[in-house]
Every structure is written in structure tokens, then in C-alpha cells.
Design an enzyme around this catalytic site. Structure first.
Site, short mmCIF file in Angstrom:
data_model
loop_
_atom_site.label_atom_id
_atom_site.label_comp_id
_atom_site.label_asym_id
_atom_site.label_seq_id
_atom_site.Cartn_x
_atom_site.Cartn_y
_atom_site.Cartn_z
N GLY A 116 -7.61 -6.75 -4.38
CA GLY A 116 -6.68 -6.10 -5.30
C GLY A 116 -5.83 -5.10 -4.54
O GLY A 116 -6.04 -4.91 -3.32
N ASP A 117 -4.83 -4.51 -5.21
CA ASP A 117 -3.93 -3.53 -4.58
C ASP A 117 -3.20 -4.10 -3.37
O ASP A 117 -2.87 -3.37 -2.44
CB ASP A 117 -4.69 -2.26 -4.15
CG ASP A 117 -5.51 -1.68 -5.27
OD1 ASP A 117 -4.97 -1.57 -6.38
OD2 ASP A 117 -6.70 -1.37 -5.05
N GLY A 144 -0.30 -5.14 -3.37
CA GLY A 144 1.15 -4.92 -3.51
C GLY A 144 1.76 -5.99 -4.40
O GLY A 144 2.96 -6.29 -4.30
N LYS A 180 5.11 -5.13 -6.81
CA LYS A 180 6.49 -5.25 -6.34
C LYS A 180 6.96 -6.70 -6.29
O LYS A 180 8.05 -7.04 -6.74
CB LYS A 180 6.59 -4.62 -4.95
CG LYS A 180 7.87 -4.96 -4.26
CD LYS A 180 7.97 -4.36 -2.90
CE LYS A 180 9.09 -5.07 -2.18
NZ LYS A 180 9.41 -4.44 -0.91
N HIS A 203 -0.51 -2.07 -11.58
CA HIS A 203 0.55 -2.45 -10.67
C HIS A 203 1.48 -1.26 -10.54
O HIS A 203 1.77 -0.61 -11.53
CB HIS A 203 1.44 -3.49 -11.34
CG HIS A 203 0.96 -4.88 -11.21
ND1 HIS A 203 0.19 -5.32 -10.18
CD2 HIS A 203 1.21 -5.95 -11.98
CE1 HIS A 203 -0.02 -6.61 -10.35
NE2 HIS A 203 0.58 -7.00 -11.44
P1 GDP Z 1 -1.32 -4.41 -6.92
O1 GDP Z 1 -2.57 -3.94 -7.53
O2 GDP Z 1 -1.53 -5.57 -6.01
O3 GDP Z 1 -0.23 -4.67 -7.90
O4 GDP Z 1 -0.86 -3.26 -5.95
P2 GDP Z 1 0.29 -2.21 -6.15
O5 GDP Z 1 1.50 -2.89 -6.64
O6 GDP Z 1 -0.24 -1.05 -6.91
O7 GDP Z 1 0.60 -1.83 -4.63
C1 GDP Z 1 -0.11 -0.95 -3.88
C2 GDP Z 1 0.79 0.11 -3.29
O8 GDP Z 1 1.58 -0.41 -2.23
C3 GDP Z 1 1.79 0.71 -4.26
O9 GDP Z 1 1.77 2.10 -4.03
C4 GDP Z 1 3.13 0.10 -3.85
O10 GDP Z 1 4.25 0.92 -4.15
C5 GDP Z 1 2.96 -0.03 -2.38
N1 GDP Z 1 3.72 -1.06 -1.70
C6 GDP Z 1 3.95 -2.35 -2.09
N2 GDP Z 1 4.62 -3.01 -1.11
C7 GDP Z 1 4.81 -2.14 -0.10
C8 GDP Z 1 5.39 -2.22 1.20
O11 GDP Z 1 5.86 -3.26 1.65
N3 GDP Z 1 5.37 -1.09 1.97
C9 GDP Z 1 4.82 0.07 1.55
N4 GDP Z 1 4.84 1.12 2.36
N5 GDP Z 1 4.25 0.19 0.32
C10 GDP Z 1 4.24 -0.89 -0.48
#
Ligand code: GDP
Length: 427
Positions: free
Chosen positions: A11-12, A14, A17, A40
């Protein structure tokens, strides 16, 4: 055509996005499993949002967002989330809640907390959102469906049965106050009004959308390692996190799923109990540095704020995760985070009982695995926001090529920052 977007790891990764990007091109976005226990992060023109229960198409007026039958629906949390996004200027989303979705009840949350308290040091590190008791009840056939709320005779019959069992547990196992079924009944009727405008027959809707050749996005939560069957049992969640479960949790025909986009980060992170095997973990100062630099605001849980454990990229776990997801393409996120390192370790094998393997083992063996790292040269520069693959430093490209060869599936998207436009289409 149906696409799924799912996590390769813990999980987490990314997904938020990438889901947001793909959602824009979709007609329908569906949540098919899990509940409000993960989040997310989406950053767009309205601001920065952590969505827990709403599908990621919530920001687009052209999208029908669906909460599928496989989701653990906490109506109160859904109401709070709807209020919070509309309060920040986002127009009310176009949403259908499946009449077959089951309700995550206040007693599931209580039971989750009581059980973690009872387990003490042996706790699973649950988010205490009630997910495990919810799914236990679903399979024990004592759950309440959304449609039951609109059939008072049925609700009057089913609710006391569920509460009776909880009260035996609460009194004798946890020594906690008893539930009052009448109060619960009344509060359900109040919450019913919150979702009344959204409730519908999502099975027919989705099958019609498939027939009409609409673009449908299945939005996964958590990742492959958290799947109760194919993940790291028992440190998993209680719903299936695999794209294949979309066929059940969203009632999408299996033959309609054409594309499975598996998301993985350029390093690893993992939430949950310290006892969970996390083979490529980095601890100490190096771990603190990676945690602080990770994600867009450091590696801390979107729902709980808990610091995440961090590690180097685990090619063994990721290849397995992409395999069980049935990945057709991989999105690699957070490559920009690694720009500070001289050398970047990648976990390419596990040593178990003196033997090195690159096949992900069953959980019983995983606890004995030690990482085998290969060191790759860093690129020592800020690549944030680069959108052209050719403009990445040669070492960053070599890193991506190396991971791709190890995963065995094409990396088609490389994310170079948390914002939407910070993405490379690698083709
Ligand atoms: P999910 O649980 O897979 O949806 O994870 P999240 O969407 O919460 O993503 C984890 C974190 O990574 C968040 O704080 C995003 O803003 C950040 N994030 C996503 N893609 C990138 C990236 O390419 N670079 C950086 N630095 N942060 C990213």
C-alpha cells in the site's frame, strides 16, 4: 474497457496520483474492496486531499463514481468526506452506492479496538476502522446490506441477531458496555437519509457500462502484500486487494478486464505492526532520512499519521506482487526521492536457511529471509518534475531499466513528483 489500478506492495505506493490521472480519462471509477482504512493523497487545483472512501473520480463532474458491493461502507465517514470536499469548493460528486454494499457498523470499530487492546503486544497494528470484524461478519452472514436499510421489517429482524452476538462477545470476552439495539436502529435510520440519494443497482449500471464500451477504472486500495490469500498472512487486511477481486467486489465480468496497472514506489514503505516481516527495511539514520524525504511530506500514514517503515526497493516482493495482480504495466512512483543517494541498494534476492532465492516465499518462511542487495549508482541530482524520459540522468534511467528487468513487466509510467504533471510516459 475495464482497467484496474492496484498496488504491487504494502500500500501507499502512490496509487492516488496515478489513479487521479487515469480517472480523468474514465467514464466510471469504482472502489471494489476495503473501507475507509487507507487513504489516497490527491493534489489538484482544489487543494490537497486524502480520500478514504470516495472513489478518486470524485473531483470530475463527467465521472460516475461507484462504491461497489465489495466495500466496507462506513456511512458516517462517507458523509464526513462528502462534506469536507464540498466544503473546500469541490462540486458534489456524481456517486452511486451499491445497494448490496454492507455497512460498517459502530460495533465493528469498537470490536476492532477491543481486540487490539486484548492482544496487547501481539496486536496486528490495525487502523481500528473495524475492517476485520466487518469482513468476518460478512462471511459469517450477519452483515447488514445497504438495501436492508430501506426494508424496515428486514432490518428489525437482522439487526438484533447481529447485536446479540456482539453483546456476548463484548460482555464476556472484552468486559465492555453492551450495545443498545434500539439506539443503533434509530441511528441507522438517520444515516440512511445521508445515502438515500446515492443508493442504486450498481450491478446493472456496470454491466450496461461495459456493454456500451465505457472506460471503467477499478480503483484498488492497499497492495498485493496485504491480500488475505496471497499476501503476508496474517499481517494482511481483511479484503482482497487484488485486481481479480474487482470481478466480485465491483461485479465486473472477468473477461472485461483488459489492463492491470500495478503501482510500485522506487523504494519500499510499509505500515502496520513491527512484527511484520519487511525484508528490505532500512532502519537507523539512513531509514530516518529516507522516511523524511519520502512521498510529498515524508512517509507518514494518510489515515493514521503513523510513521511508515521504509526500505530499499524489493524486487522479489514486487515481482511477486505484479504477478499475482496480473500486471500488464507498471507505474513507478517517487523516483525523485532517491536523488540524494551516492549508491542505491536494491533487494534482488532473499537468503533463507543459507539458500538465496528470488521467488517470494510463503509467510512462514518469510520471517527467516535476509535481504541480498545489489548496489546501483545514484544520480545525485534533483529530477523532480522531469517529464521527458531522455532528460533523466543516465544513472536514473539505468535504475529504472534494472527494476523493470527484475520485475519482468514494462514500466510505462515514471512519476517524478507528487503533482499531476510530474510524470514521464515511457511508452
Ligand atoms: P496510495 O495509498 O498508494 O494511494 O498512496 P498515496 O497516494 O497516499 O501516495 C503516497 C505519497 O506519495 C503521497 O504523499 C503522495 O503525494 C506521494 N507521491 C506520489 N507520487 C510521488 C512521486 O512521484 N514523488 C514524490 N516525491 N511523492 C509522490
Amino acid at each position: 474497457m475495464v482497467k484496474a489500478i492496484v498496488g504491487a506492495n504494502w500500500g501507499d505506493e502512490g496509487k492516488g496520483k496515478i489513479t487521479d490521472m487515469l480517472a480523468e480519462e474514465s467514464d466510471v471509477v469504482i472502489r471494489f474492496q476495503g473501507g475507509a482504512n487507507a487513504g489516497h493523497t490527491i493534489i489538484n487545483e482544489y487543494g490537497r486531499f486524502a480520500l478514504h472512501i470516495l472513489p478518486s473520480g470524485a473531483f470530475y463532474p463527467h465521472i460516475t463514481n461507484i462504491i461497489g458491493n465489495g466495500v466496507a461502507l462506513d456511512i458516517q465517514k462517507l458523509a464526513d468526506e462528502l462534506n469536507s470536499i464540498t466544503g473546500q469548493g469541490v462540486p458534489a460528486p456524481n456517486l452511486i452506492v451499491s445497494e448490496r454494499a454492507q455497512l460498517l457498523m459502530p460495533y465493528h470499530i469498537l470490536q476492532d479496538a477491543y481486540e487490539e487492546e486484548r492482544l496487547g503486544g501481539r496486536a496486528f497494528g490495525s487502523t481500528k476502522s473495524g475492517i476485520a470484524p466487518f469482513y468476518s461478519d460478512k462471511y459469517a452472514k450477519t452483515g447488514i446490506q445497504v438495501a436492508d436499510l430501506f426494508d424496515e421489517a428486514r432490518l428489525r429482524e437482522r439487526l438484533p441477531r447481529a447485536v446479540e452476538m456482539k453483546n456476548i462477545l463484548f460482555q464476556h470476552m472484552y468486559h465492555k458496555p453492551l450495545l443498545n439495539v434500539d439506539e443503533l436502529y434509530d441511528s441507522l435510520l438517520t444515516l440512511r437519509e445521508v445515502i438515500r440519494p446515492y443508493v442504486g443497482d450498481t450491478v446493472s449500471f456496470i454491466h450496461n457500462a461495459v456493454k456500451e464500451n465505457k472506460t471503467i477504472l477499478l480503483e484498488g486500495q492497499l497492495g498485493a502484500m496485504k491480500d488475505p490469500d496471497l499476501g503476508i498472512c496474517p499481517m494482511t487486511t481483511s479484503s482482497h486487494t487484488l485486481a481479480g477481486f474487482g470481478c466480485v467486489g465491483a461485479a465486473v465480468p472477468p473477461t472485461a478486464v483488459e489492463d492491470v496497472i500495478c503501482v510500485t514506489k522506487a523504494y519500499s514503505s510499509c505500515v502496520g505492526a513491527k512484527t511484520e516481516p519487511f525484508i528490505s527495511e532500512v532502519t537507523g539514520e539512513a531509514g530516518d532520512e529516507l522516511r523524511m524525504r519520502g512521498g510529498d511530506k515524508g512517509e507518514f500514514g494518510a489515515t493514521t499519521g503513523r510513521p511508515r517503515r521504509v526500505g530499499w526497493f524489493d524486487a522479489v516482493a514486487t515481482r511477486y506482487g505484479c504477478t499475482v495482480q496480473g500486471a500488464t504495466q507498471v507505474a513507478l512512483t517517487c523516483l525523485d526521492v532517491l536523488g540524494y543517494l551516492d549508491e542505491i541498494p536494491v533487494c534482488v534476492g532473499y537468503e533463507i536457511d543459507g539458500e538465496v532465492t528470488d521467488t517470494f516465499p510463503a509467510p512462514a518462511k518469510l520471517g527467516r529471509a535476509k535481504p541480498v542487495f545489489e548496489l546501483l549508482p545514484g544520480w545525485k541530482s534533483d529530477i523532480r518534475g522531469i517529464t521527458d524520459y531522455a532528460k533523466l540522468p543516465a544513472n536514473a534511467r539505468s535504475y529504472v531499466d534494472f527494476l523493470e528487468a527484475r520485475i519482468g513487466c514494462p514500466i510505462t509510467l515514471v512519476s517524478t513528483g507528487p503533482e499531476r504533471h510530474e510524470i514521464i510516459h515511457r511508452g
